[in-house]
Write a protein that holds these residues in place. Structure first.
Motif, short mmCIF file in Angstrom:
data_model
loop_
_atom_site.label_atom_id
_atom_site.label_comp_id
_atom_site.label_asym_id
_atom_site.label_seq_id
_atom_site.Cartn_x
_atom_site.Cartn_y
_atom_site.Cartn_z
N PRO A 40 -8.43 -5.59 6.79
CA PRO A 40 -8.26 -4.92 5.49
C PRO A 40 -6.80 -4.48 5.29
O PRO A 40 -6.08 -4.24 6.26
CB PRO A 40 -9.16 -3.69 5.60
CG PRO A 40 -10.12 -4.01 6.70
CD PRO A 40 -9.41 -4.92 7.64
N PRO A 41 -6.37 -4.39 4.03
CA PRO A 41 -4.99 -3.99 3.78
C PRO A 41 -4.73 -2.54 4.20
O PRO A 41 -5.63 -1.70 4.14
CB PRO A 41 -4.83 -4.15 2.26
CG PRO A 41 -6.20 -4.13 1.71
CD PRO A 41 -7.11 -4.64 2.78
N VAL A 42 -3.50 -2.29 4.62
CA VAL A 42 -3.08 -0.93 4.95
C VAL A 42 -2.80 -0.16 3.66
O VAL A 42 -3.06 1.03 3.57
CB VAL A 42 -1.82 -0.98 5.85
CG1 VAL A 42 -1.24 0.40 6.07
CG2 VAL A 42 -2.13 -1.64 7.17
N ILE A 43 -2.29 -0.87 2.66
CA ILE A 43 -2.02 -0.28 1.35
C ILE A 43 -2.65 -1.18 0.29
O ILE A 43 -2.51 -2.41 0.35
CB ILE A 43 -0.51 -0.15 1.08
CG1 ILE A 43 0.13 0.84 2.06
CG2 ILE A 43 -0.23 0.27 -0.37
CD1 ILE A 43 1.64 0.93 1.96
N GLU A 44 -3.34 -0.58 -0.67
CA GLU A 44 -3.91 -1.30 -1.81
C GLU A 44 -3.80 -0.39 -3.03
O GLU A 44 -4.29 0.73 -3.01
CB GLU A 44 -5.37 -1.66 -1.55
CG GLU A 44 -6.00 -2.47 -2.65
CD GLU A 44 -7.39 -2.98 -2.28
OE1 GLU A 44 -7.90 -3.82 -3.02
OE2 GLU A 44 -7.94 -2.55 -1.24
N ARG B 236 -1.08 -5.30 -2.45
CA ARG B 236 -1.67 -5.07 -1.13
C ARG B 236 -0.64 -5.36 -0.05
O ARG B 236 0.12 -6.32 -0.16
CB ARG B 236 -2.88 -5.97 -0.91
CG ARG B 236 -4.06 -5.67 -1.81
CD ARG B 236 -5.21 -6.63 -1.56
NE ARG B 236 -6.32 -6.36 -2.45
CZ ARG B 236 -6.49 -6.94 -3.64
NH1 ARG B 236 -5.62 -7.83 -4.09
NH2 ARG B 236 -7.52 -6.63 -4.40
N VAL B 237 -0.63 -4.53 0.99
CA VAL B 237 0.19 -4.75 2.17
C VAL B 237 -0.74 -4.85 3.36
O VAL B 237 -1.56 -3.96 3.60
CB VAL B 237 1.21 -3.61 2.38
CG1 VAL B 237 1.98 -3.82 3.68
CG2 VAL B 237 2.17 -3.53 1.21
N TYR B 238 -0.62 -5.96 4.08
CA TYR B 238 -1.43 -6.20 5.27
C TYR B 238 -0.51 -6.18 6.49
O TYR B 238 0.58 -6.74 6.45
CB TYR B 238 -2.08 -7.58 5.21
CG TYR B 238 -3.03 -7.79 4.06
CD1 TYR B 238 -4.39 -7.56 4.22
CD2 TYR B 238 -2.58 -8.26 2.83
CE1 TYR B 238 -5.28 -7.79 3.16
CE2 TYR B 238 -3.46 -8.48 1.77
CZ TYR B 238 -4.80 -8.24 1.95
OH TYR B 238 -5.68 -8.47 0.91
#
Length: 189
Positions: free
Chosen positions: A116-120, A102-104
């Protein structure tokens, strides 16, 4: 005297050309270069085998890192779109399992993990196999707004789940790419 007139004429012609076209600015930003390399890779495990798979929970690899972007970009430039991409490599040494990457991202005064994460992305881990990820986020209004503000905070996490049986899960992972392509134009035009 003629030389000065030529320079003046050239300057007027350049100014006229600058007034033409759609005035788009395209910037490639290597976001990964803003992060200390010590935080972009790590080993994982051992995660022991238990029925149902042991899940130690979400672990921050990069935690609440400040990233200042696009320094020197004038306020007259309005960010119109951002394409954000991530690359990662997972090397599974032993055991099987899974991970969720995950990227937040957040504004400069907020904890990135408060949104919420930008990437999951889920990853299946198989012993002796290297998995590579290449993910893109296009058109996310939150990401565009963060790049417009030119400053953000970033967290990158993993969430391992170990095997049901057999050898413990061990390996390593590395972020190989965090890149943004920013397209901007003149604000208010």
């Amino acid at each position: 005297m003629r030389r000065g007139a030529r320079w003046c004429g050239a300057a007027i012609a350049l100014a006229a050309l600058a007034g033409c076209g759609d005035r788009r600015l395209v910037l490639d930003v290597d976001v990964l270069s803003y992060i200390d390399p010590a935080y972009t890779s790590a080993t994982f495990g051992p995660v022991i085998a238990v029925p149902g798979g042991l899940a130690p929970g979400e672990k921050a690899v990069v935690s609440n890192q400040s990233v200042n972007l696009l320094e020197g970009l004038p306020d007259a430039i309005q960010v119109e779109s951002v394409s954000f991409s991530l690359g990662a490599a997972f090397v599974d040494s032993t055991g099987s399992g899974s991970d969720t990457l995950r990227v937040y991202l957040s504004g400069p005064n907020d904890d990135p993990m408060s949104a919420p994460p930008v990437i999951e992305q889920a990853v299946t881990l198989t012993p002796g196999v290297t998995d590579t990820l290449a993910l893109n986020v296009d058109g996310d209004a939150r990401v565009r707004a963060l790049f417009q503000d030119r400053s953000m905070r970033l967290s990158f996490t993993t969430s391992l789940r170990g095997p049901d049986s057999g050898a413990s899960l061990t390996g390593r992972y590395a972020l190989t790419r965090l890149h943004a392509t920013v397209i901007g134009g003149r604000a208010g035009w």
